[in-house]
Design an enzyme around this catalytic site. Structure first.
Site, PDB file in Angstrom:
ATOM      1  N   GLY A 140     -17.126  10.773  -2.280  1.00  0.00           N
ATOM      2  CA  GLY A 140     -17.441   9.591  -3.047  1.00  0.00           C
ATOM      3  C   GLY A 140     -18.320   8.636  -2.261  1.00  0.00           C
ATOM      4  O   GLY A 140     -19.094   9.047  -1.390  1.00  0.00           O
ATOM      5  N   LEU A 141     -18.185   7.341  -2.568  1.00  0.00           N
ATOM      6  CA  LEU A 141     -18.985   6.288  -1.926  1.00  0.00           C
ATOM      7  C   LEU A 141     -20.483   6.551  -2.084  1.00  0.00           C
ATOM      8  O   LEU A 141     -21.270   6.358  -1.153  1.00  0.00           O
ATOM      9  CB  LEU A 141     -18.627   6.161  -0.435  1.00  0.00           C
ATOM     10  CG  LEU A 141     -17.196   5.726  -0.113  1.00  0.00           C
ATOM     11  CD1 LEU A 141     -16.962   5.724   1.391  1.00  0.00           C
ATOM     12  CD2 LEU A 141     -16.877   4.369  -0.699  1.00  0.00           C
ATOM     13  N   CYS A 142     -20.871   6.996  -3.249  1.00  0.00           N
ATOM     14  CA  CYS A 142     -22.290   7.281  -3.501  1.00  0.00           C
ATOM     15  C   CYS A 142     -22.709   6.716  -4.861  1.00  0.00           C
ATOM     16  O   CYS A 142     -23.513   7.332  -5.568  1.00  0.00           O
ATOM     17  CB  CYS A 142     -22.575   8.771  -3.418  1.00  0.00           C
ATOM     18  SG  CYS A 142     -21.506   9.810  -4.423  1.00  0.00           S
ATOM     19  N   GLY A 143     -22.151   5.570  -5.226  1.00  0.00           N
ATOM     20  CA  GLY A 143     -22.548   4.936  -6.473  1.00  0.00           C
ATOM     21  C   GLY A 143     -22.142   5.757  -7.684  1.00  0.00           C
ATOM     22  O   GLY A 143     -21.060   6.324  -7.750  1.00  0.00           O
TER      23      GLY A 143
END
Length: 376
Positions: A140-143
């Site tokens: 994750g952590l990719c918009g």
């Protein structure tokens, strides 16, 4: 309650009737106290706003926490930028082979125009069931990267249902796997996980699965859903037909629009004003022309049977590489926004901390002056 929440709503029953009895700290509030003559904007219940006073130690801890978070997001941004460069190098390095393979397939197809050739991978039959290969990320952590491709898959599934066609899903990536596992009503043929960098072995595992489904006529069409890398701030979820293969080797979507990338963007880390920044350059890959006088010793049908599975593998590998580059670019953009937000939050908390610190010092000075006046 968090110290970053500087105000709260309280009932008007606890409001102070005499404003002169308030402490000098009430002056710090940007809101005005309600007067007896003021009209309430709420029809049934009146509210007033009073400040919440956090301790200086709590504010210092919060500022330190925001600073540490900003360091983490900036580091993740630079790591993603370096990985984007490597991912794009992998795409560009594999492009000469892919385009040369396209030229070979095109020339063989020209020679076989007058012959009745039966190649299983290029055989078009009435579509009754479609296999969807959905490529998502592992982290994750990719918009909105993973959300965009999953929405694209859901929209395509809805279209197939409206057309009355059956479907099955081949999920590639941990995020897609967890999404489809939570929805048992979506038929999934296989769950696959990708690595840090796509390899031909991983692409071959996907190719073997779709090959067996198509050859055994369990499905009549295979579509590949992945995220096409456009630029550092833009990536497009696309769908293109994987099987049956076009003898010309063109990569087109379901509407016949070519999704081949003509140009690539390279990213390099530089320093600007003492900070690491990212610059991009546009590079176009040049390939040698296919020789028109080249002759084939073997039967063109045998060559086509050998090249089409190889090209299928190269298509899947390229889509995995494009998806990885898009994921890293999205993570880089998301971490850049997170760093900017952390800087703004740190500035806001510092202002609140300084105001409370000045108010405390002013209060101590007033107490000293009042004590001195009382002695005199």
């Amino acid at each position: 309650m968090s110290c970053s929440n500087l105000t709260m709503l309280v009932s008007s029953k606890s409001a102070v009737s005499d404003a002169s009895s308030l402490s000098f700290r009430s002056v710090l509030s940007p809101f005005k106290l309600p007067s007896h003559n003021s009209t309430s904007t709420y029809p049934t219940r009146s509210w007033s706003v009073t400040p919440i006073h956090c301790g200086l130690r709590d504010l210092r801890d919060r500022i330190d926490s925001v600073k540490n978070t900003q360091k983490i997001t900036e580091a993740m941004k630079l790591v993603a930028a370096a990985k984007v460069r490597r991912a794009q190098e992998a795409v560009v390095n594999g492009r000469p082979f892919s385009e040369a393979l396209v030229e070979v397939l095109y020339n063989i197809n020209e020679q076989l125009q007058t012959e009745d050739v039966d190649v299983p991978l290029t055989k078009v039959r009435p579509v009754k069931k479609v296999a969807l290969v959905v490529v998502t990320g592992d982290r994750g952590l990719c918009g909105g990267f993973n959300n965009a491709i999953i929405k694209k898959a859901e929209a395509r599934i809805s279209e197939l249902k409206e057309l009355g066609l059956e479907y099955t899903v081949i999920s590639v990536g941990k995020k897609g796997n967890s999404y489809f596992l939570r929805r048992p009503y979506i038929p999934v043929d296989k769950f696959l996980e990708g690595g840090t960098l796509p390899t031909a072995k991983e692409a071959q595992a996907i190719a073997d699965d779709v090959f067996s489904l198509f050859i055994s006529e369990e499905v009549d069409k295979v579509e590949l859903l992945y995220t096409k890398f456009v630029s550092l701030v833009k990536s497009d979820p696309v769908i293109h037909t994987l099987l049956p293969l076009s003898p010309k080797g063109e990569i087109c979507d379901i509407n016949g629009v070519c999704v081949d990338a003509a140009e690539d963007e390279f990213f390099r880390l530089t320093t600007k004003e003492g900070k690491l920044t990212v610059e991009r350059d546009t590079v176009r890959t040049s390939t040698s022309d296919f020789s028109p006088i080249l002759e084939f010793e073997q039967d063109p049908v045998q060559i086509l049977d050998a090249l089409l599975p190889l090209y299928l593998n190269s298509q899947i590998l390229r889509s995995l590489q494009e998806s990885l580059a898009s994921e890293l670019a999205a993570r880089m953009s998301a971490m850049s926004s997170a760093s900017d937000n952390a800087s703004e939050l740190k500035r806001t908390l510092s202002i609140v901390y300084n105001r409370q610190r000045q108010a405390k010092i002013t209060g101590e000075i007033l107490e000293i002056v009042a004590g001195a006046n009382a002695l005199t």
